[in-house]
Structure formats: C-alpha cells, structure tokens
Design a protein around this motif. Structure first.
Motif, PDB file in Angstrom:
ATOM      1  N   THR A 267       0.838  -1.192   0.000  1.00 19.94           N
ATOM      2  CA  THR A 267       0.000   0.000   0.000  1.00 19.94           C
ATOM      3  C   THR A 267       0.877   1.248   0.000  1.00 19.94           C
ATOM      4  O   THR A 267       2.074   1.188   0.280  1.00 19.94           O
ATOM      5  CB  THR A 267      -0.900   0.043   1.252  1.00 19.94           C
ATOM      6  OG1 THR A 267      -0.071   0.252   2.405  1.00 19.94           O
ATOM      7  CG2 THR A 267      -1.715  -1.229   1.411  1.00 19.94           C
ATOM      8  N   THR A 268       0.249   2.367  -0.287  1.00 16.08           N
ATOM      9  CA  THR A 268       0.966   3.637  -0.245  1.00 16.08           C
ATOM     10  C   THR A 268       1.493   3.897   1.162  1.00 16.08           C
ATOM     11  O   THR A 268       2.625   4.359   1.339  1.00 16.08           O
ATOM     12  CB  THR A 268       0.040   4.784  -0.684  1.00 16.08           C
ATOM     13  OG1 THR A 268      -0.444   4.502  -1.993  1.00 16.08           O
ATOM     14  CG2 THR A 268       0.758   6.114  -0.682  1.00 16.08           C
ATOM     15  N   PHE A 269       0.674   3.581   2.161  1.00 17.63           N
ATOM     16  CA  PHE A 269       1.107   3.771   3.549  1.00 17.63           C
ATOM     17  C   PHE A 269       2.363   2.952   3.839  1.00 17.63           C
ATOM     18  O   PHE A 269       3.307   3.437   4.459  1.00 17.63           O
ATOM     19  CB  PHE A 269      -0.009   3.368   4.526  1.00 17.63           C
ATOM     20  CG  PHE A 269      -1.205   4.269   4.467  1.00 17.63           C
ATOM     21  CD1 PHE A 269      -1.154   5.555   4.999  1.00 17.63           C
ATOM     22  CD2 PHE A 269      -2.388   3.827   3.897  1.00 17.63           C
ATOM     23  CE1 PHE A 269      -2.261   6.388   4.963  1.00 17.63           C
ATOM     24  CE2 PHE A 269      -3.496   4.657   3.860  1.00 17.63           C
ATOM     25  CZ  PHE A 269      -3.434   5.941   4.380  1.00 17.63           C
ATOM     26  N   GLU A 270       2.367   1.708   3.406  1.00 14.08           N
ATOM     27  CA  GLU A 270       3.523   0.834   3.643  1.00 14.08           C
ATOM     28  C   GLU A 270       4.749   1.317   2.870  1.00 14.08           C
ATOM     29  O   GLU A 270       5.872   1.248   3.378  1.00 14.08           O
ATOM     30  CB  GLU A 270       3.182  -0.601   3.265  1.00 14.08           C
ATOM     31  CG  GLU A 270       2.161  -1.235   4.191  1.00 14.08           C
ATOM     32  CD  GLU A 270       1.629  -2.567   3.671  1.00 14.08           C
ATOM     33  OE1 GLU A 270       1.136  -3.342   4.499  1.00 14.08           O
ATOM     34  OE2 GLU A 270       1.715  -2.834   2.455  1.00 14.08           O
ATOM     35  N   THR A 271       4.529   1.818   1.664  1.00 12.14           N
ATOM     36  CA  THR A 271       5.636   2.336   0.863  1.00 12.14           C
ATOM     37  C   THR A 271       6.282   3.532   1.541  1.00 12.14           C
ATOM     38  O   THR A 271       7.511   3.608   1.669  1.00 12.14           O
ATOM     39  CB  THR A 271       5.147   2.731  -0.543  1.00 12.14           C
ATOM     40  OG1 THR A 271       4.584   1.586  -1.183  1.00 12.14           O
ATOM     41  CG2 THR A 271       6.284   3.275  -1.391  1.00 12.14           C
ATOM     42  N   VAL A 272       5.447   4.463   2.013  1.00 12.74           N
ATOM     43  CA  VAL A 272       5.970   5.641   2.697  1.00 12.74           C
ATOM     44  C   VAL A 272       6.695   5.232   3.978  1.00 12.74           C
ATOM     45  O   VAL A 272       7.787   5.734   4.277  1.00 12.74           O
ATOM     46  CB  VAL A 272       4.842   6.657   2.993  1.00 12.74           C
ATOM     47  CG1 VAL A 272       5.331   7.792   3.875  1.00 12.74           C
ATOM     48  CG2 VAL A 272       4.265   7.207   1.692  1.00 12.74           C
ATOM     49  N   ASP A 273       6.112   4.305   4.740  1.00 14.33           N
ATOM     50  CA  ASP A 273       6.751   3.860   5.971  1.00 14.33           C
ATOM     51  C   ASP A 273       8.095   3.204   5.675  1.00 14.33           C
ATOM     52  O   ASP A 273       9.079   3.444   6.396  1.00 14.33           O
ATOM     53  CB  ASP A 273       5.850   2.897   6.742  1.00 14.33           C
ATOM     54  CG  ASP A 273       6.460   2.494   8.071  1.00 14.33           C
ATOM     55  OD1 ASP A 273       6.799   3.401   8.872  1.00 14.33           O
ATOM     56  OD2 ASP A 273       6.625   1.286   8.307  1.00 14.33           O
TER      57      ASP A 273
ATOM     58  N   ARG B 272       6.438   8.379  11.271  1.00 13.38           N
ATOM     59  CA  ARG B 272       6.008   6.997  11.046  1.00 13.38           C
ATOM     60  C   ARG B 272       4.816   6.640  11.922  1.00 13.38           C
ATOM     61  O   ARG B 272       3.903   5.928  11.492  1.00 13.38           O
ATOM     62  CB  ARG B 272       7.165   6.027  11.275  1.00 13.38           C
ATOM     63  CG  ARG B 272       8.258   6.191  10.213  1.00 13.38           C
ATOM     64  CD  ARG B 272       9.419   5.253  10.419  1.00 13.38           C
ATOM     65  NE  ARG B 272       8.956   3.885  10.217  1.00 13.38           N
ATOM     66  CZ  ARG B 272       9.500   2.836  10.823  1.00 13.38           C
ATOM     67  NH1 ARG B 272      10.515   2.976  11.646  1.00 13.38           N
ATOM     68  NH2 ARG B 272       9.025   1.638  10.584  1.00 13.38           N
ATOM     69  N   GLN B 273       4.800   7.139  13.170  1.00 16.38           N
ATOM     70  CA  GLN B 273       3.668   6.891  14.058  1.00 16.38           C
ATOM     71  C   GLN B 273       2.410   7.581  13.534  1.00 16.38           C
ATOM     72  O   GLN B 273       1.313   7.015  13.580  1.00 16.38           O
ATOM     73  CB  GLN B 273       3.994   7.375  15.473  1.00 16.38           C
ATOM     74  CG  GLN B 273       5.037   6.529  16.164  1.00 16.38           C
ATOM     75  CD  GLN B 273       5.552   7.162  17.451  1.00 16.38           C
ATOM     76  OE1 GLN B 273       5.380   8.350  17.688  1.00 16.38           O
ATOM     77  NE2 GLN B 273       6.197   6.356  18.275  1.00 16.38           N
TER      78      GLN B 273
ATOM     79  N   LEU C 236      -2.889   7.579  10.469  1.00 13.07           N
ATOM     80  CA  LEU C 236      -3.623   7.905   9.249  1.00 13.07           C
ATOM     81  C   LEU C 236      -4.131   6.656   8.537  1.00 13.07           C
ATOM     82  O   LEU C 236      -5.252   6.640   8.021  1.00 13.07           O
ATOM     83  CB  LEU C 236      -2.740   8.718   8.302  1.00 13.07           C
ATOM     84  CG  LEU C 236      -2.423  10.138   8.734  1.00 13.07           C
ATOM     85  CD1 LEU C 236      -1.406  10.776   7.797  1.00 13.07           C
ATOM     86  CD2 LEU C 236      -3.695  10.965   8.793  1.00 13.07           C
ATOM     87  N   GLU C 237      -3.321   5.609   8.527  1.00 13.94           N
ATOM     88  CA  GLU C 237      -3.742   4.355   7.897  1.00 13.94           C
ATOM     89  C   GLU C 237      -4.948   3.764   8.623  1.00 13.94           C
ATOM     90  O   GLU C 237      -5.894   3.283   7.989  1.00 13.94           O
ATOM     91  CB  GLU C 237      -2.593   3.357   7.870  1.00 13.94           C
ATOM     92  CG  GLU C 237      -2.935   2.077   7.136  1.00 13.94           C
ATOM     93  CD  GLU C 237      -1.749   1.138   7.012  1.00 13.94           C
ATOM     94  OE1 GLU C 237      -1.801   0.266   6.134  1.00 13.94           O
ATOM     95  OE2 GLU C 237      -0.777   1.267   7.783  1.00 13.94           O
ATOM     96  N   GLU C 238      -4.933   3.826   9.948  1.00 11.30           N
ATOM     97  CA  GLU C 238      -6.059   3.312  10.732  1.00 11.30           C
ATOM     98  C   GLU C 238      -7.324   4.132  10.461  1.00 11.30           C
ATOM     99  O   GLU C 238      -8.416   3.579  10.298  1.00 11.30           O
ATOM    100  CB  GLU C 238      -5.722   3.326  12.217  1.00 11.30           C
ATOM    101  CG  GLU C 238      -4.682   2.311  12.612  1.00 11.30           C
ATOM    102  CD  GLU C 238      -4.172   2.483  14.024  1.00 11.30           C
ATOM    103  OE1 GLU C 238      -4.589   3.440  14.713  1.00 11.30           O
ATOM    104  OE2 GLU C 238      -3.345   1.655  14.448  1.00 11.30           O
TER     105      GLU C 238
ATOM    106  N   ARG D 212     -13.013   3.892   5.174  1.00 10.18           N
ATOM    107  CA  ARG D 212     -13.348   2.991   4.063  1.00 10.18           C
ATOM    108  C   ARG D 212     -14.442   1.999   4.471  1.00 10.18           C
ATOM    109  O   ARG D 212     -15.366   1.724   3.707  1.00 10.18           O
ATOM    110  CB  ARG D 212     -12.103   2.246   3.615  1.00 10.18           C
ATOM    111  CG  ARG D 212     -12.326   1.428   2.376  1.00 10.18           C
ATOM    112  CD  ARG D 212     -11.046   0.927   1.815  1.00 10.18           C
ATOM    113  NE  ARG D 212     -11.227   1.006   0.376  1.00 10.18           N
ATOM    114  CZ  ARG D 212     -10.280   0.951  -0.494  1.00 10.18           C
ATOM    115  NH1 ARG D 212      -9.057   0.853  -0.110  1.00 10.18           N
ATOM    116  NH2 ARG D 212     -10.546   1.005  -1.770  1.00 10.18           N
ATOM    117  N   GLU D 213     -14.341   1.466   5.691  1.00 14.01           N
ATOM    118  CA  GLU D 213     -15.379   0.554   6.188  1.00 14.01           C
ATOM    119  C   GLU D 213     -16.723   1.257   6.289  1.00 14.01           C
ATOM    120  O   GLU D 213     -17.759   0.685   5.953  1.00 14.01           O
ATOM    121  CB  GLU D 213     -14.977   0.001   7.557  1.00 14.01           C
ATOM    122  CG  GLU D 213     -13.892  -1.042   7.508  1.00 14.01           C
ATOM    123  CD  GLU D 213     -13.479  -1.511   8.899  1.00 14.01           C
ATOM    124  OE1 GLU D 213     -14.266  -1.366   9.855  1.00 14.01           O
ATOM    125  OE2 GLU D 213     -12.347  -2.017   9.020  1.00 14.01           O
TER     126      GLU D 213
END
Length: 70
Positions: free
Chosen positions: A4-10, A33-34, A39-41, A47-48
């Motif tokens: 994901t974009t979040f994982e890529t940035v992290d 990173r925190q 933001l991912e959460e 989205r849910e």
C-alpha cells in the motif's frame, strides 16, 4: 516494495531513519512513522464506513472510480 501507499511511505521513512545519526531527526522520523500508522487506521475506518453506507448506484460508481471503494 510494499503493498500500500502507507507501507511504501513507511518503508522509505524507515530506510532514512536507519541512516540518520541525529537524535532530533530520528525523533521526527519516528513521529512521522507513528502519524502514518494513525492515518492508515483512520483511512481503514473511513473505508469501512463507506462500504457499510447505503448509497445509490450512481454514488457507488463514483466512489469506486475515485478509489474509495473496490
């Protein structure tokens, strides 16, 4: 690379953090990173909520085109 974009940035921030010796810069990178995790959460919760909402077909199509729904 990450999924994901979040994982890529992290992953990118983690890579830089491991090369930095300055404690203040490490703190800023760790904090970034925190915040990314937060933001991912929040993104997942939103989205849910969209997936559970009752939208008409046109709105659902628009949300899918914009990438908010799969």
């Amino acid at each position: 690379m990450a999924d994901t974009t979040f994982e890529t940035v992290d992953t990118m921030l983690e890579s830089v953090q491991s090369d930095v010796d300055d404690p203040e810069l490490c703190f800023k990178l760790r904090t970034a990173r925190q915040l990314l995790v937060f933001l991912e959460e929040r993104y997942a919760v939103g989205r849910e909520a969209l997936e559970d909402a009752d939208f008409d077909d046109e709105t659902l199509d628009s949300l899918r085109q914009l990438g908010y729904l799969e």
